[in-house]
Design a protein around this motif. Structure first.
Motif, short mmCIF file in Angstrom:
data_model
loop_
_atom_site.label_atom_id
_atom_site.label_comp_id
_atom_site.label_asym_id
_atom_site.label_seq_id
_atom_site.Cartn_x
_atom_site.Cartn_y
_atom_site.Cartn_z
N LYS B 45 0.82 -1.21 0.00
CA LYS B 45 0.00 0.00 0.00
C LYS B 45 0.86 1.26 0.00
O LYS B 45 0.66 2.17 -0.81
CB LYS B 45 -0.92 0.01 1.22
N SER B 46 1.83 1.31 0.91
CA SER B 46 2.70 2.50 0.97
C SER B 46 3.54 2.62 -0.29
O SER B 46 3.77 3.73 -0.78
CB SER B 46 3.62 2.42 2.19
N THR B 47 3.96 1.48 -0.82
CA THR B 47 4.74 1.51 -2.05
C THR B 47 3.91 2.13 -3.18
O THR B 47 4.40 2.96 -3.94
CB THR B 47 5.18 0.08 -2.43
#
Ligand SMILES: Nc1ncnc2c1ncn2[C@@H]1O[C@H](COP(=O)(O)OP(=O)(O)OP(=O)(O)O)[C@@H](O)[C@H]1O
Ligand SMILES: [Mg+2]
Lengths: 328, 264
Positions: B45-47
């Motif tokens: 998700k953060s990527t």
């Protein structure tokens, strides 16, 4: 005594410009830039070379600042584009500048004693005004026998330095200046607010070194020579000025902080001058004295604070104990 | 408004630590869409957020914002179009600068920074009006250093800073995770309010499934670098946590000890 203090303030107010430059990198950008030890000399070398070659002193002084700006930008480029650690980038630049400065001067020391400097020009305009005799009259009235040769340099430099301070204050409050300050505070954040951090760092370090080189050019004209070693230990002097100023006058706002830096630079000069009046200290001891001043200025506020805290706790405990006895 | 085309990211390629963080991601967001993103730890998700913001470059794939290919734009250039709030309340503001200075920097996000005063009388008024909408009393503390604010206040300020210039895209990565429940609640409702008010195209990562269901118009679930579930409209309105977990199990075809713990 008065004369040596007068000299301390006179050169201190010029060194204050250098300290403002160091403040921009160390404090505002959080970029420990050692280029200054080289760029200060570059300023002196460019000024001396230009003046010796018949370029008007004012132009020579401006050229000094330009040279410093270029040197600073190069350090900034090494750091941002070349991804070299900030300290190392500065050291590399300082080392490279040593050779360049020597090339510019053609010899380790370049004298301007037979040339007309900016300050000589100033004095020739100043002398007929008769302000000197007014000031000197006042101080001899105070019983001081040795009077300074001229007040012109001191008064001009107060105006110049304050002018630079006001410009710096303004710059740091502009949209660009705010972004510059944010780099030292939270780089990730200002990048997410669409600021090009690389180019900001490059110009920031450039401006810092322009100020340092300007100071170098002025100090060279004040002393009448440029010397390839005159930048030695300068970074510690700059830091000493900042730290003394901050300790004495605080950093509440930008306006206050830059004023503190200027006063710190002048006070530093005065301390060194006083120290040299002491019989057993020699000129060579200056660096040691400087290091001691920095350590004292760094440690004292902390010691005072811990003492105060301790005292407060002891009082509190005593109060509690007294209260407890009352109940028993 | 936002289009991701065949995005793949692999960390530490060719080493034993090789990690495929995003695997051929295909995603399109319409203007004004508010998408919540859920997925287990390490799902990517953060990527995904970093790929959109430009903090990370994909190995392959395209990123289009408003029809414009921006994959080769450096982060600072892309942030002209993108507002972000980070998980860490310290990350979105400059602590030693004042509230008005922070707002001024955010105000310059979609404009060219010039050599003119960042905080003017006129802007102060504007900032005060915006701060008033937060209902935290910050409008009376324009000159306070941001470092003195509480985590919740800082996060509210970050949210305001990243939205009041009405960016094309708003990225929120677990922006309430570091706050206590009541503060998180406050930031969540503020988020809902500003996103609606400005009609921002938003991607919000959260580990709170209820929040993911309550907020927004669309929900996507990620796992192992892929988008494995994507609902919107009425279908999303009807969705409940149990159904979501069931969906996760069905798609992945395996049974974890406790899926709820895996997802949240
Ligand atoms: N810079 C990096 N170098 C190597 N591996 C990374 C890097 N960043 C992320 N990863 C790996 O990529 C995978 C996806 O990470 P990512 O941070 O996107 O997960 P996430 O879905 O945000 O998880 P979380 O819910 O824990 O925040 C993880 O396995 C992580 O370990
Ligand atoms: Mg994450």
């Amino acid at each position: 005594m008065f004369i040596s203090m007068f000299g301390a303030v006179e050169s201190g107010i010029i060194y204050a410009i250098m300290a403002l430059g160091v403040y921009l990198t160390f404090r505002v950008l959080d970029f420990p830039d050692l280029t200054v030890e080289g760029s200060f000399v570059t300023g002196a070398a460019v000024t001396a070379f230009s003046i010796v070659n018949g370029i008007p002193p004012f132009v020579a002084t401006v050229l000094a600042a330009v040279a410093g700006f270029i040197a600073g930008c190069l350090t900034g480029i090494l750091h941002t584009k070349g991804k070299i650690n900030a300290l190392l980038a500065g050291i590399l630049m300082m080392t490279a500048l040593y050779s360049i400065n020597l090339r510019v001067m053609g010899q380790p020391t370049l004298s301007m004693l037979n040339e007309t400097t900016l300050f000589d020009q100033l004095e020739s305009v100043w002398a007929p005004l008769g302000i000197d005799s007014l000031f000197n009259g006042m101080i001899s009235f105070l019983g001081i026998e040795q009077i300074p040769r001229t007040w012109a340099i001191l008064i001009l430099m107060i105006f110049v330095t304050i002018g630079i301070k006001l410009l710096t204050d303004f710059y740091l409050k502009t949209e660009i200046g705010l972004a510059l300050r944010a780099i030292g505070d939270n780089k990730k954040m200002i990048r997410s607010l669409s600021a090009n951090t690389d180019s900001l760092i490059i110009t920031g370090v450039g401006i810092s070194n322009a100020l340092v080189a300007l100071a170098g050019g002025l100090i060279a004209q004040l002393g009448g020579f440029a010397d390839v070693n005159m930048g030695l230990g300068l970074i510690v002097i700059g830091l000493a000025s900042i730290i003394i100023g901050e300790a004495l006058f605080g950093t509440k706002s930008i306006v206050r902080a830059t004023l503190a830096v200027i006063l710190g630079a002048v006070i530093y000069r005065m301390i060194v001058t006083l120290a040299l009046e002491v019989d057993f200290l020699e000129a060579g001891d200056m660096k040691l004295i400087t290091a001691v001043i920095v350590v004292v200025a760094l440690v004292t506020p902390k010691v005072i604070q811990t003492r105060r805290e301790k005292k407060r706790r002891i009082q509190k405990r005593a109060q509690l104990r007294a209260g407890g006895d009352g109940h028993a | 408004m936002l289009k991701l085309n065949h995005i793949s990211v692999t960390f530490n390629e060719g080493t034993p630590d090789e990690k495929r963080a995003l695997n051929d991601i295909q995603l399109e967001l319409n203007k004004g869409e508010f998408v919540t993103v859920i997925g287990s730890n390490g799902a990517g998700k953060s990527t995904l957020m970093n790929i959109i913001s430009g903090a990370l470059l994909p190995d392959v794939g395209d990123v289009f914002i408003g029809g414009k290919q921006v994959v080769h734009f450096p982060e600072y250039k892309r942030s002209t179009y993108i507002g972000r709030v980070f998980q860490d309340p310290m990350a979105g503001t400059a602590p030693s600068m004042t509230i008005e200075e922070n707002l001024s920097m955010a105000y310059s996000r979609d404009k060219k920074r010039k050599l003119r005063l960042g905080v003017t009388k006129q802007r102060k008024e504007l900032f005060r009006d915006y701060l008033t909408t937060l209902n935290l009393g910050l409008e009376d503390r324009l000159n306070a250093k941001v470092g003195l604010l509480s985590g919740g206040e800082r996060q509210a300020l970050s949210l305001l800073m990243s939205t009041f210039t009405e960016p094309n895209i708003l990225l929120l990565d677990e922006h309430t995770a570091a706050l206590d429940p009541s503060r998180a609640e406050l930031i969540t409702s503020l988020t809902d309010k500003v996103v609606r008010e400005f009609g921002l195209t938003t991607l919000m990562v959260t580990h709170n499934m209820q929040q993911a269901l309550d907020l927004g118009s669309r929900l996507i679930m990620m796992d192992k670098g892929q988008i494995i579930f994507d609902v919107n409209g009425e279908e999303k309105q009807k969705l409940a946590i149990e159904a979501l977990l069931h969906e996760f199990r069905r798609i992945r075809g395996m049974q974890f000890g406790d899926d709820r713990a895996v997802l949240s």
